[in-house]
Scaffold this motif. Structure first.
Motif, mmCIF file in Angstrom:
data_model
loop_
_atom_site.group_PDB
_atom_site.id
_atom_site.type_symbol
_atom_site.label_atom_id
_atom_site.label_comp_id
_atom_site.label_asym_id
_atom_site.label_seq_id
_atom_site.Cartn_x
_atom_site.Cartn_y
_atom_site.Cartn_z
ATOM 1 N N GLN A 142 -1.635 9.034 -4.050
ATOM 2 C CA GLN A 142 -2.863 8.707 -4.764
ATOM 3 C C GLN A 142 -4.001 8.494 -3.772
ATOM 4 O O GLN A 142 -5.161 8.762 -4.062
ATOM 5 C CB GLN A 142 -2.661 7.454 -5.621
ATOM 6 N N GLY A 143 -3.651 8.013 -2.593
ATOM 7 C CA GLY A 143 -4.610 7.849 -1.513
ATOM 8 C C GLY A 143 -4.225 8.734 -0.344
ATOM 9 O O GLY A 143 -3.135 9.314 -0.312
ATOM 10 N N PRO A 144 -5.091 8.850 0.652
ATOM 11 C CA PRO A 144 -4.826 9.732 1.792
ATOM 12 C C PRO A 144 -3.801 9.162 2.768
ATOM 13 O O PRO A 144 -3.513 7.972 2.758
ATOM 14 C CB PRO A 144 -6.196 9.837 2.459
ATOM 15 N N ASN A 145 -3.247 10.038 3.594
ATOM 16 C CA ASN A 145 -2.393 9.603 4.695
ATOM 17 C C ASN A 145 -3.264 8.819 5.670
ATOM 18 O O ASN A 145 -4.414 9.177 5.926
ATOM 19 C CB ASN A 145 -1.777 10.810 5.400
ATOM 20 N N LEU A 146 -2.738 7.738 6.230
ATOM 21 C CA LEU A 146 -3.552 6.841 7.055
ATOM 22 C C LEU A 146 -3.195 6.875 8.534
ATOM 23 O O LEU A 146 -3.647 6.025 9.293
ATOM 24 C CB LEU A 146 -3.418 5.407 6.526
ATOM 25 N N GLN A 180 -4.385 3.325 10.900
ATOM 26 C CA GLN A 180 -4.543 3.644 9.495
ATOM 27 C C GLN A 180 -5.056 2.486 8.721
ATOM 28 O O GLN A 180 -4.606 1.403 8.898
ATOM 29 C CB GLN A 180 -3.220 4.069 8.830
ATOM 30 N N PRO A 181 -5.955 2.735 7.762
ATOM 31 C CA PRO A 181 -6.472 1.653 6.943
ATOM 32 C C PRO A 181 -5.496 1.339 5.869
ATOM 33 O O PRO A 181 -5.045 2.220 5.179
ATOM 34 C CB PRO A 181 -7.758 2.214 6.381
ATOM 35 N N VAL A 182 -5.184 0.086 5.685
ATOM 36 C CA VAL A 182 -4.297 -0.277 4.616
ATOM 37 C C VAL A 182 -4.700 -1.585 4.055
ATOM 38 O O VAL A 182 -5.136 -2.439 4.746
ATOM 39 C CB VAL A 182 -2.864 -0.427 5.135
ATOM 40 N N LEU A 198 -1.918 -0.447 11.691
ATOM 41 C CA LEU A 198 -2.626 0.826 11.622
ATOM 42 C C LEU A 198 -2.891 1.358 13.029
ATOM 43 O O LEU A 198 -2.838 2.567 13.279
ATOM 44 C CB LEU A 198 -3.943 0.646 10.873
ATOM 45 N N ARG A 199 -3.198 0.443 13.945
ATOM 46 C CA ARG A 199 -3.459 0.866 15.328
ATOM 47 C C ARG A 199 -2.191 1.420 15.977
ATOM 48 O O ARG A 199 -2.242 2.295 16.840
ATOM 49 C CB ARG A 199 -4.011 -0.316 16.138
ATOM 50 N N GLU A 200 -1.043 0.896 15.575
ATOM 51 C CA GLU A 200 0.224 1.425 16.081
ATOM 52 C C GLU A 200 0.450 2.849 15.592
ATOM 53 O O GLU A 200 1.081 3.640 16.262
ATOM 54 C CB GLU A 200 1.400 0.553 15.626
ATOM 55 N N CYS A 246 0.804 -1.223 0.000
ATOM 56 C CA CYS A 246 0.000 0.000 0.000
ATOM 57 C C CYS A 246 0.834 1.267 0.000
ATOM 58 O O CYS A 246 0.298 2.367 -0.137
ATOM 59 C CB CYS A 246 -0.909 0.017 1.227
ATOM 60 N N GLY A 247 2.143 1.112 0.201
ATOM 61 C CA GLY A 247 3.003 2.278 0.341
ATOM 62 C C GLY A 247 3.103 3.150 -0.889
ATOM 63 O O GLY A 247 3.468 4.321 -0.790
ATOM 64 N N THR A 248 2.805 2.612 -2.054
ATOM 65 C CA THR A 248 2.869 3.435 -3.264
ATOM 66 C C THR A 248 1.728 4.439 -3.321
ATOM 67 O O THR A 248 1.824 5.446 -4.021
ATOM 68 C CB THR A 248 2.831 2.557 -4.524
ATOM 69 N N CYS A 249 0.656 4.179 -2.603
ATOM 70 C CA CYS A 249 -0.516 5.057 -2.646
ATOM 71 C C CYS A 249 -0.799 5.754 -1.321
ATOM 72 O O CYS A 249 -1.602 6.691 -1.282
ATOM 73 C CB CYS A 249 -1.761 4.273 -3.060
ATOM 74 N N HIS A 250 -0.202 5.299 -0.233
ATOM 75 C CA HIS A 250 -0.495 5.853 1.091
ATOM 76 C C HIS A 250 0.772 6.097 1.891
ATOM 77 O O HIS A 250 1.772 5.409 1.721
ATOM 78 C CB HIS A 250 -1.380 4.893 1.894
ATOM 79 N N THR A 251 0.693 7.060 2.790
ATOM 80 C CA THR A 251 1.712 7.238 3.819
ATOM 81 C C THR A 251 1.067 6.901 5.154
ATOM 82 O O THR A 251 -0.155 6.953 5.294
ATOM 83 C CB THR A 251 2.226 8.688 3.845
ATOM 84 N N PHE A 252 1.895 6.536 6.136
ATOM 85 C CA PHE A 252 1.367 6.048 7.409
ATOM 86 C C PHE A 252 1.874 6.837 8.622
ATOM 87 O O PHE A 252 1.357 6.668 9.721
ATOM 88 C CB PHE A 252 1.723 4.569 7.597
ATOM 89 N N ASP A 253 2.866 7.676 8.416
ATOM 90 C CA ASP A 253 3.435 8.411 9.529
ATOM 91 C C ASP A 253 2.671 9.704 9.791
ATOM 92 O O ASP A 253 1.994 10.236 8.912
ATOM 93 C CB ASP A 253 4.906 8.736 9.242
#
Length: 229
Positions: A95-99, A218-220, A166-168, A81-88
């Motif tokens: 392409q997708g929102p930050n999670l 975050q949803p991934v 995501l919970r982390e 999912c990293g190509t479309c989302h960031t998690f930090d």
């Protein structure tokens, strides 16, 4: 001379007719009521839920979360999912929102300013663990009309691991407590040895403690490209 030629030609024609007849008969015998299908139906596509899958009968989500692995979830989320989302925290929009911090937030409204599809922004409810699991399993089934192109992640443990990651990343609601296992009974209806404390007296077995989660949010989509489009 002509008689011999005609005779030979007649035998050749007769042999051809017999061979054709035998071929037709053998074809009907060997293929009748035995439709052929290839051993492998085309090329498998990673991440796509195939027909007949999804009828999962394994542990429930609470149990999978309690025994899950956030580190494995991070690897799956970053890799798929990293190509479309960031998690930090404070991560940019791709392409997708930050999670970061998505769990527990309203569906389709977590990242301010991101153009969610109306199918997602109008879905209602929050990103509970159950909703996130359903989304990762099949985005289109969860929110028909979503812009998310990922087909879905069929492996339930992979989905649970991603949810833990995501919970982390920003926290989330308390983890659900797995249901207590039913006490085994012997032929006389009495609790079998080892069924758990209090089982012999008819007391309910104690529910196992849920494994602590590290703090993910975050949803991934495990095998999916992203979590919330």
């Amino acid at each position: 001379m002509d008689d011999r030629f005609n005779t030979a030609a007649g035998w050749v024609l007769f042999s051809g007719i017999v061979a054709l007849g035998l071929s037709s008969v053998s074809a009907k015998y060997f293929t009748a009521d035995k439709p052929h299908r290839p051993h492998e139906m085309g090329y498998p596509i990673e991440g796509v839920v195939e027909e007949g899958e999804g009828g999962e009968s394994g542990p429930d989500l609470a149990t999978l979360l309690a025994s899950g692995d956030a580190a494995a979830g991070e690897k799956a989320a970053q890799g798929r999912c990293g190509t479309c989302h960031t998690f930090d925290q404070g991560g940019g929009v791709k392409q997708g929102p930050n999670l970061y911090g998505v769990l527990g937030k309203p569906v389709g409204k977590h990242a301010a300013g991101f153009a969610y599809s109306s199918a997602l922004s109008g879905h209602g409810g929050d990103w509970t663990y159950e909703n996130m699991d359903a989304w990762l399993k099949s985005p289109k089934a969860f929110a028909a009309g979503t812009k998310m192109s990922f087909a879905g992640l069929s492996n339930a443990q992979d989905r649970a691991n991603i949810i833990l990651y995501l919970r982390e990343q920003g926290g989330g609601p308390p983890l659900p407590t797995p249901a207590a296992p039913a006490a085994a009974e012997d032929a006389d209806g009495e609790a079998a040895p080892g069924a758990g404390p209090g089982a012999a007296e008819g007391e309910p077995a104690e529910a196992p403690e849920a494994a602590s989660a590290m703090g993910m949010d975050q949803p991934v989509a495990g095998k999916e490209k992203a979590v919330a489009n």
